[in-house]
Design a protein around this motif. Structure first.
Motif, PDB file in Angstrom:
ATOM      1  N   ASN A 219       0.956  -1.228  -0.041  1.00  0.00           N
ATOM      2  CA  ASN A 219      -0.065  -0.117   0.004  1.00  0.00           C
ATOM      3  C   ASN A 219       0.897   1.216   0.142  1.00  0.00           C
ATOM      4  O   ASN A 219       0.647   2.058   0.718  1.00  0.00           O
ATOM      5  N   ASP A 220       1.790   1.080  -0.922  1.00  0.00           N
ATOM      6  CA  ASP A 220       2.812   2.421  -1.048  1.00  0.00           C
ATOM      7  C   ASP A 220       3.794   2.497   0.090  1.00  0.00           C
ATOM      8  O   ASP A 220       4.608   3.325  -0.017  1.00  0.00           O
ATOM      9  N   LYS A 221       3.608   1.637   1.216  1.00  0.00           N
ATOM     10  CA  LYS A 221       4.653   1.996   2.229  1.00  0.00           C
ATOM     11  C   LYS A 221       5.705   0.911   1.875  1.00  0.00           C
ATOM     12  O   LYS A 221       5.532  -0.424   1.951  1.00  0.00           O
ATOM     13  N   PRO A 222       6.921   1.544   1.929  1.00  0.00           N
ATOM     14  CA  PRO A 222       8.085   0.282   1.941  1.00  0.00           C
ATOM     15  C   PRO A 222       8.472  -0.342   2.967  1.00  0.00           C
ATOM     16  O   PRO A 222       8.500   0.136   4.300  1.00  0.00           O
ATOM     17  N   TYR A 223       8.676  -1.501   2.837  1.00  0.00           N
ATOM     18  CA  TYR A 223       9.064  -2.630   3.877  1.00  0.00           C
ATOM     19  C   TYR A 223      10.249  -3.493   3.446  1.00  0.00           C
ATOM     20  O   TYR A 223      10.520  -3.832   2.194  1.00  0.00           O
ATOM     21  N   THR A 224      11.462  -3.522   4.267  1.00  0.00           N
ATOM     22  CA  THR A 224      12.447  -4.096   4.056  1.00  0.00           C
ATOM     23  C   THR A 224      12.645  -5.732   4.293  1.00  0.00           C
ATOM     24  O   THR A 224      12.118  -5.821   5.366  1.00  0.00           O
ATOM     25  N   ILE A 225      13.004  -6.532   3.538  1.00  0.00           N
ATOM     26  CA  ILE A 225      12.940  -7.806   3.658  1.00  0.00           C
ATOM     27  C   ILE A 225      14.016  -8.169   4.400  1.00  0.00           C
ATOM     28  O   ILE A 225      15.533  -7.815   3.906  1.00  0.00           O
ATOM     29  N   ILE A 226      14.102  -8.769   5.754  1.00  0.00           N
ATOM     30  CA  ILE A 226      15.237  -8.913   6.791  1.00  0.00           C
ATOM     31  C   ILE A 226      15.327 -10.540   6.758  1.00  0.00           C
ATOM     32  O   ILE A 226      16.480 -10.738   7.240  1.00  0.00           O
ATOM     33  N   GLY A 227      14.484 -11.278   6.370  1.00  0.00           N
ATOM     34  CA  GLY A 227      14.805 -12.711   6.367  1.00  0.00           C
ATOM     35  C   GLY A 227      14.005 -13.444   5.525  1.00  0.00           C
ATOM     36  O   GLY A 227      12.835 -12.967   4.739  1.00  0.00           O
ATOM     37  N   VAL A 228      14.431 -14.688   5.191  1.00  0.00           N
ATOM     38  CA  VAL A 228      13.543 -15.679   4.409  1.00  0.00           C
ATOM     39  C   VAL A 228      13.846 -17.155   5.266  1.00  0.00           C
ATOM     40  O   VAL A 228      14.706 -17.434   5.900  1.00  0.00           O
ATOM     41  N   VAL A 229      12.376 -17.413   5.360  1.00  0.00           N
ATOM     42  CA  VAL A 229      12.064 -18.905   6.087  1.00  0.00           C
ATOM     43  C   VAL A 229      11.663 -19.999   5.283  1.00  0.00           C
ATOM     44  O   VAL A 229      11.052 -19.550   4.190  1.00  0.00           O
ATOM     45  N   SER A 230      11.724 -21.165   5.900  1.00  0.00           N
ATOM     46  CA  SER A 230      11.159 -22.106   5.153  1.00  0.00           C
ATOM     47  C   SER A 230       9.787 -22.045   4.835  1.00  0.00           C
ATOM     48  O   SER A 230       9.201 -21.569   5.760  1.00  0.00           O
ATOM     49  N   ASP A 231       9.145 -22.689   3.934  1.00  0.00           N
ATOM     50  CA  ASP A 231       7.843 -22.638   3.874  1.00  0.00           C
ATOM     51  C   ASP A 231       7.044 -23.404   4.896  1.00  0.00           C
ATOM     52  O   ASP A 231       7.078 -24.436   5.202  1.00  0.00           O
ATOM     53  N   ILE A 232       6.031 -22.568   5.414  1.00  0.00           N
ATOM     54  CA  ILE A 232       5.363 -23.127   6.508  1.00  0.00           C
ATOM     55  C   ILE A 232       4.059 -23.858   5.947  1.00  0.00           C
ATOM     56  O   ILE A 232       3.247 -22.931   5.276  1.00  0.00           O
ATOM     57  N   MET A 233       3.612 -25.041   6.292  1.00  0.00           N
ATOM     58  CA  MET A 233       2.784 -25.544   5.857  1.00  0.00           C
ATOM     59  C   MET A 233       1.301 -25.144   6.752  1.00  0.00           C
ATOM     60  O   MET A 233       1.034 -25.696   7.713  1.00  0.00           O
ATOM     61  N   ALA A 234       0.696 -24.103   6.397  1.00  0.00           N
ATOM     62  CA  ALA A 234      -0.303 -23.735   7.153  1.00  0.00           C
ATOM     63  C   ALA A 234      -1.693 -23.841   6.382  1.00  0.00           C
ATOM     64  O   ALA A 234      -2.842 -23.926   7.246  1.00  0.00           O
ATOM     65  N   GLU A 235      -1.565 -24.313   5.091  1.00  0.00           N
ATOM     66  CA  GLU A 235      -3.085 -24.879   4.730  1.00  0.00           C
ATOM     67  C   GLU A 235      -2.890 -26.277   4.327  1.00  0.00           C
ATOM     68  O   GLU A 235      -2.278 -27.139   4.879  1.00  0.00           O
ATOM     69  N   SER A 236      -3.488 -26.599   3.066  1.00  0.00           N
ATOM     70  CA  SER A 236      -3.561 -28.147   2.844  1.00  0.00           C
ATOM     71  C   SER A 236      -2.204 -28.692   2.422  1.00  0.00           C
ATOM     72  O   SER A 236      -1.357 -27.984   1.477  1.00  0.00           O
ATOM     73  N   PRO A 237      -1.825 -29.615   2.996  1.00  0.00           N
ATOM     74  CA  PRO A 237      -0.539 -30.442   2.851  1.00  0.00           C
ATOM     75  C   PRO A 237      -0.512 -31.094   1.302  1.00  0.00           C
ATOM     76  O   PRO A 237       0.586 -31.612   1.221  1.00  0.00           O
ATOM     77  N   PHE A 238      -1.715 -31.052   0.628  1.00  0.00           N
ATOM     78  CA  PHE A 238      -1.406 -31.660  -0.558  1.00  0.00           C
ATOM     79  C   PHE A 238      -1.381 -30.824  -1.604  1.00  0.00           C
ATOM     80  O   PHE A 238      -1.407 -30.985  -2.971  1.00  0.00           O
ATOM     81  N   TYR A 239      -1.217 -29.485  -1.430  1.00  0.00           N
ATOM     82  CA  TYR A 239      -1.157 -28.408  -2.264  1.00  0.00           C
ATOM     83  C   TYR A 239       0.160 -27.405  -1.925  1.00  0.00           C
ATOM     84  O   TYR A 239       0.543 -27.487  -0.989  1.00  0.00           O
ATOM     85  N   PRO A 240       0.800 -26.780  -2.890  1.00  0.00           N
ATOM     86  CA  PRO A 240       1.747 -25.883  -2.987  1.00  0.00           C
ATOM     87  C   PRO A 240       1.559 -25.119  -1.504  1.00  0.00           C
ATOM     88  O   PRO A 240       0.508 -24.304  -1.634  1.00  0.00           O
ATOM     89  N   VAL A 241       2.606 -24.566  -0.968  1.00  0.00           N
ATOM     90  CA  VAL A 241       2.476 -23.327  -0.104  1.00  0.00           C
ATOM     91  C   VAL A 241       2.436 -22.224  -0.773  1.00  0.00           C
ATOM     92  O   VAL A 241       3.266 -21.935  -1.765  1.00  0.00           O
ATOM     93  N   ARG A 242       1.503 -21.189  -0.415  1.00  0.00           N
ATOM     94  CA  ARG A 242       1.486 -20.047  -1.171  1.00  0.00           C
ATOM     95  C   ARG A 242       2.611 -18.923  -0.826  1.00  0.00           C
ATOM     96  O   ARG A 242       2.919 -19.396   0.479  1.00  0.00           O
ATOM     97  N   PRO A 243       3.099 -18.188  -1.640  1.00  0.00           N
ATOM     98  CA  PRO A 243       4.074 -16.999  -1.466  1.00  0.00           C
ATOM     99  C   PRO A 243       3.462 -16.174  -0.046  1.00  0.00           C
ATOM    100  O   PRO A 243       2.074 -15.769  -0.336  1.00  0.00           O
TER     101      PRO A 243
END
Length: 794
Positions: free
Chosen positions: A582-606
């Protein structure tokens, strides 16, 4: 004459007890399986039919193009219901806006219970056709009113009439009970709806919903409609297709919103959408189990036909004598049909007993609450039809075959069944084991698919994690609550978020970054978390660092998952890059492994994560591993009650939450495995009967071979060889059939197991082993008979 037919049929059954047991037992099991499957299918097909107007009720849903794919969602913006009502009101009888289901604390005196409910507009009870026990449909017109299900009313007020009485809602609102409705059945989409509250009260409690600058910009409610009596759902759906697209700005229009109606009649069986197309859903299991039920019943019928024709030589003289004394062929046919229908009737009685015994565990496995349909005329009509067809199918071949014997050749002793007489029996055995082996392969593949998903990396450590909702009192004193739990040694760490660890409650658009295609509309899961979230859940930081209180700039920072890294497609490391929201800048400070929050039968969403300590609605606690779970939870409850009064203490272990994601597949897998076992059992009963007959038929041959020096092993091989070849032939036929249908089933999952060749080998060897064990008893028994006895003539 009819009485004579059944008298003789009964005598024959009583005389040949083993044969009768195999026939009646196998058919009873087949009928019981078919009956249970029929109950399950009826329950699925009658889903939501409790609601009188279910064929005219629909849910307003939306297709939108997110991240280059068409996604389908049930959430609607605040303006959706009013817009449909105002502009397209002539096409609808009711338009009802609702909240999502949630747990609400009801307090009467010192009694406090937590029940699931929804906020709904006043027309909801009439639209759903609720059966009112007390009060009327008009009960939700007062903002400070409430309607209770019958079970909740009884738990709070006993037999007294609660209408007009006051009740405390979530310790905040005093509301008047204006209606009591019958509890909804288990096969209703609204089955857990125990409390109905006015939508107007939700708006009072959430004033931001009325003051939003863009009432079309946030999807947070549901909308249900009942079309007018003279309007088809398809026509009404076509009318509102562009209702959202006509009211949004240029940026929002990039999502290409398409509004449509999803009929209530399709909510259960046609609930899957892929790329904007309804691809089915549970209906595939209705077809699958229906076919299994037919085949299992067919297996039992095959047993009867096989054993009846196999015993033809024994009954050849009976047929010859009957014909010699004047019996017509039609009378013989009637006799054999009488035997067939007697077997079917007795099998049906036993099958009913079996179903009554098996129904409770079947309900538990199937996730149903099915009762035996004693008072359902359709059930009895179907039963009569099935029994009639089964008796005809099972008795037709024996009746017409046995009645065709010529009396002269039979009585002279020159009757021979011929070398081709066993071919039909062998073909039927092949059909039996083809079905059984197919079910065995299917069971193995379903199990593999479930285990494949269960073994998938989930991106965090769920052992010892507990999930809880966050009450206002805890939210207001979050740090104090956390510190007190840590000081007591009950937990290692605690953190909060706006969504549970095993679900996504919030997604956002409005993201921009260097190199982004201007025409690309995006929508990502966006989780608000507290500083200790990563430490609590044990996520794996792949690049950069975790959130930290030592960095004040982390309030304007993002942590992203690996799927997001691939989607953004930055050159080089994403750490340090800017991602605008929403036009506000955020700095990416880290990358984590994909967390399985939804269906384990489908790809993890960005996905993205950012710090926000205000919108904390869920918390995750990592228990102290040095203490037992019961000790830790007792301490947590004690401290929790210092902050929260008169609210039931509720929690759930994260591994249980995660395990619930496999419920549907595990349920199907268990049912399939049980039906596979029963199919094999029925087939083995038939094989056992056939082996008994073959051993009896070749008694003298076996005696001669033993006299000439044949070993027990060679005689066993002689008697089992034919059956083994038939099972191997069945396996060769079953393998491509199973591969075709299972490959089609697996194609519905993005994350799926590959079908390995060894599955077919294991299934074939398993069927062969079971067959050899079944046949070996009769084979060895025949091989061990003293040849003096077997060669003795009458």
């Amino acid at each position: 004459m009819l009485r004579n037919y059944f008298t003789i049929a009964w005598r024959n059954l009583y005389k040949n007890k083993a044969y009768s047991f195999i026939n009646i037992g196998g058919l009873a099991v087949g009928l019981a399986v078919a009956m249970l499957i029929g109950f399950w299918i009826y329950d699925e097909l009658s889903y939501n039919k409790y609601h009188a107007n279910y064929d005219r009720i629909a849910q307003v849903m939306q297709h939108a193009t997110f991240n280059g794919k068409v996604e389908t969602q049930t959430a609607n913006p605040a303006a959706m219901g009013p817009e449909i009502r105002d502009k397209y009101g002539s096409y609808f009888k009711y338009v009802v806006q609702t909240s999502w289901p949630g747990a609400y604390v009801l307090s009467v005196g010192n009694t406090h219970v937590s029940k699931e409910g929804m906020f709904m507009e006043p027309d909801a009870p009439a639209m759903l056709g609720l059966h009112m026990r007390k009060g009327t449909y008009a009960g939700l017109k007062d903002p400070y009113s409430i309607m209770l299900s019958e079970s909740v009313a009884k738990s709070l007020f006993g037999a007294a009439n609660p209408v007009g009485k006051m009740i405390k809602l979530s310790r905040r609102f005093d509301v008047k009970i204006t209606g009591v409705y019958e509890d909804l059945p288990y096969n209703s989409w609204f089955r857990d709806l125990k409390v109905i509250l006015p939508w107007s009260l939700w708006l009072i409690d959430n004033p931001w919903a009325k003051t939003m600058k863009n009432p079309w910009g946030s999807n947070f409610s549901q909308t249900f409609v009942q079309v007018a009596d003279n309007v088809a759902i398809e026509d009404a759906s076509a009318r509102i297709k562009s209702v959202k697209l006509d009211n949004v700005g240029k940026e929002e229009a990039k999502y290409k919103w398409v509004v449509f109606l999803h009929p209530m009649s399709k909510w259960e069986l046609y609930n899957e959408f892929k790329n904007g197309i309804n691809t089915g859903g549970e209906i595939k299991y209705v077809w699958m189990f229906g076919i299994i039920g037919i085949f299992v019943l067919l297996l039992a019928c095959i047993n009867f036909m096989n054993l009846a024709t196999a015993r033809s030589e024994k009954r050849a003289k009976e047929v010859g004598i009957r014909k010699a004394v004047g019996s017509l062929r039609s009378q013989l046919i009637n006799q054999f049909f009488a035997e067939s229908y007697l077997v079917v009737f007795l099998a049906f009685l036993f099958s009913v007993m079996l179903v009554l015994v098996l129904l409770p565990p079947f309900n538990e496995v199937a996730g149903k609450r099915i009762d035996f349909m004693w008072a359902n005329p359709l059930f009895w009509i179907i039963c009569l039809a099935v029994l009639g067809l089964t008796g005809l199918l099972a008795g037709s071949y024996p009746a017409f075959y046995l009645s065709s014997f010529q009396p002269l050749s039979v009585l002279k002793g020159t009757f021979r069944v011929g070398k081709w007489a066993s071919v039909p029996r062998k073909a039927l055995v092949v059909v039996q084991f083809t079905v059984s082996v197919t079910l065995i392969i299917g069971t193995i593949i379903v199990y593999q698919q479930i285990q494949h998903a269960k073994n998938r990396p989930i991106g965090y450590d769920r052992s010892g994690l507990v999930s809880m909702g966050v009450d206002k009192e805890v939210r207001d004193h979050f740090d104090a609550f956390r510190n007190e739990l840590k000081s007591a040694g009950a937990i290692d760490e605690l953190a909060g978020s706006n969504s549970p660890l095993t679900g996504v409650w919030n997604t956002n658009g409005g993201f921009d970054w260097e190199g982004k295609d201007p025409s690309l509309a995006v929508d990502f899961p966006n989780s608000n978390v507290t500083y200790d979230w990563g430490k609590t859940v044990g996520w794996k930081v792949k690049e950069g660092r975790d959130f930290s209180r030592e960095f004040a700039t982390d309030s304007s920072a993002f942590i992203i998952n690996e799927a997001m890294v691939k989607f953004l497609n930055f050159k080089g490391s994403p750490v340090g890059k800017i991602l605008k929201w929403n036009d506000k800048p955020y700095t990416i400070i880290g990358v984590v492994s994909d967390i399985m929050a939804e269906s384990p039968f489908y790809p993890v969403r960005p996905s993205v994560y950012h710090i926000n300590t205000e919108n904390t609605y869920n918390m995750v606690l990592r228990l102290n591993p040095a203490k037992s779970s019961s000790q830790s939870m007792a301490q947590i409850e004690k401290i929790w009650r210092k902050y929260v009064i008169n609210v039931p203490f509720q929690y759930e272990f994260v591994d249980q939450q995660y395990g619930s994601k496999f419920e549907s597949e595990e349920r199907i897998g268990k049912l399939s495995s049980y039906f596979a076992v029963l199919a094999v059992l029925i087939s083995c009963l038939g094989i056992f009967g056939m082996a008994s007959f073959v051993a009896e038929q070749r008694t003298k041959e076996i005696g001669i071979r033993k006299v000439l020096g044949a070993s027990v092993l060679s005689l066993w091989q002689l008697l089992t060889k034919d059956f083994a070849l038939l099972v191997l032939c069945s396996s060769l036929i079953a393998s491509p059939i199973a591969w075709y249908y299972l490959n089609d089933w697996l194609s519905g999952y993005d994350y799926r197991v590959a079908i390995s060749w060894w599955v077919f080998v294991i299934a074939a060897l398993g069927a062969l082993l079971v067959t050899l064990l079944t046949v070996s008893y009769q084979s060895l028994r025949a091989a061990l008979i003293n040849p003096v006895k077997s060669l003795k003539s009458e």
